[in-house]
Design an enzyme around this catalytic site. Sequence first.
Site, PDB file in Angstrom:
ATOM      1  CG  ASP A   1      76.561 -57.080  51.193  1.00 45.54           C
ATOM      2  OD1 ASP A   1      75.593 -56.810  51.929  1.00 45.54           O
ATOM      3  OD2 ASP A   1      77.705 -57.336  51.619  1.00 45.54           O
TER       4      ASP A   1
ATOM      5  N   GLY B   1      76.144 -58.835  55.544  1.00 50.32           N
ATOM      6  CA  GLY B   1      75.515 -58.765  56.865  1.00 50.32           C
ATOM      7  C   GLY B   1      76.585 -58.968  57.918  1.00 50.32           C
TER       8      GLY B   1
ATOM      9  CD  GLU C   1      74.152 -55.113  60.198  1.00 54.74           C
ATOM     10  OE1 GLU C   1      74.633 -54.181  59.541  1.00 54.74           O
ATOM     11  OE2 GLU C   1      74.238 -56.311  59.847  1.00 54.74           O
TER      12      GLU C   1
ATOM     13  CB  THR D   1      88.895 -51.377  64.949  1.00 55.23           C
ATOM     14  OG1 THR D   1      87.533 -50.989  64.748  1.00 55.23           O
ATOM     15  CG2 THR D   1      88.917 -52.754  65.605  1.00 55.23           C
TER      16      THR D   1
ATOM     17  N   GLY E   1      91.240 -48.279  62.016  1.00 52.20           N
ATOM     18  CA  GLY E   1      91.550 -48.291  60.590  1.00 52.20           C
ATOM     19  C   GLY E   1      93.040 -48.276  60.327  1.00 52.20           C
TER      20      GLY E   1
ATOM     21  CG  ASP F   1      81.479 -57.210  59.704  1.00 54.36           C
ATOM     22  OD1 ASP F   1      81.188 -56.694  60.795  1.00 54.36           O
ATOM     23  OD2 ASP F   1      80.850 -56.969  58.654  1.00 54.36           O
TER      24      ASP F   1
ATOM     25  N   GLY G   1      84.825 -57.168  48.308  1.00 52.44           N
ATOM     26  CA  GLY G   1      83.662 -57.841  48.853  1.00 52.44           C
ATOM     27  C   GLY G   1      83.659 -57.893  50.365  1.00 52.44           C
TER      28      GLY G   1
ATOM     29  CB  SER H   1      86.737 -60.010  51.110  1.00 51.34           C
ATOM     30  OG  SER H   1      86.318 -59.542  52.392  1.00 51.34           O
TER      31      SER H   1
END
Length: 329
Positions: free
Chosen positions: A21, A46, A145, A235, A237, A275, A312, A316
Amino acid sequence: MNSPTPSASGHVTVVGSFNVDHVWRCDTLPNAGATIAGRYASGPGGKGFNQAIAAARAGASTTFICALGNDAGGTLARELAAGDGLDLRAQASEEATGTAGIYVDGHGRNMIVIGPGANAVLDAAFVAQQDTALAGSGVVLVQLESPVETVLSTLQAARRHGATTLLNPAPANAATSTDLLSQADVITPNETEFAALLARHLGERISADDVATLDGVTLHQHCRLLLPHGTVVVTLGATGVYVSHPDEQLRGDARAHYRVAAENVNSIDTTGAGDAFNGALAASLAAGPLPAFADHVRAANRYAALSTERPGAALSMPALADVVARFPD
């Protein structure tokens, strides 16, 4: 009939992407044609790798299957996997390791551009060679992905071995098929991905911004048409999570559909929050049945919420002890 969560082995296998990233933090997100100042950082990401790290840090023994280039990005992936105790199964590729350009504004909102690289050539045959990992998994988690044929064959193999199959249909613009959905026990779209699935598979046009405001019954009807045999976890938020089960498979829950409220946190960066949720949900399901599926969702919701208090993506992801300390009740 009220069916419990399937028996679990404690092991999670994640099949998916690794990216390096490149992140710019800006006061506002850039508009077309604009040049703005930002603060730059680089790190691992990713969807697949983020979810694998989350599953491992949430307590699961975790295998991560991916494709990596023979470059600095591939070396980084191997070093980080070793540091977090991941069982890394990496297909060697002549393509460069995947990359992502990420812009994050002062409110934690983000824009992302992906350079797939090696992720685009992850081969179904290579995943098939890791069959022992799939056979020993309580949960197998995939995203979009990677090539869709690889994702499909992974889910098919996982179901043959009796694992719970968890499909995160992300990113929203990735191709899905009826065959792919048919192999998923649980799918976990966000609002944008859910709206895209409804448009693609049901011809139902709903704005992503309106998904969270739909009443529970309407959402449930859409979910049952989209995935008649399985559980849909949307989900939402800051407004929490919505869950929809088929009536004959409530997974220990008392109701076929319900909402779980968002946790109150000081969010600074939502990159990787989905994720974090998926990896933690996989880890919780693999650890063994809790009284209800809702308990697994709450555990994943708290894990994801805490991840947004840190900058991050992969780095994170919090340790399970940090989540328990943050949400002790």
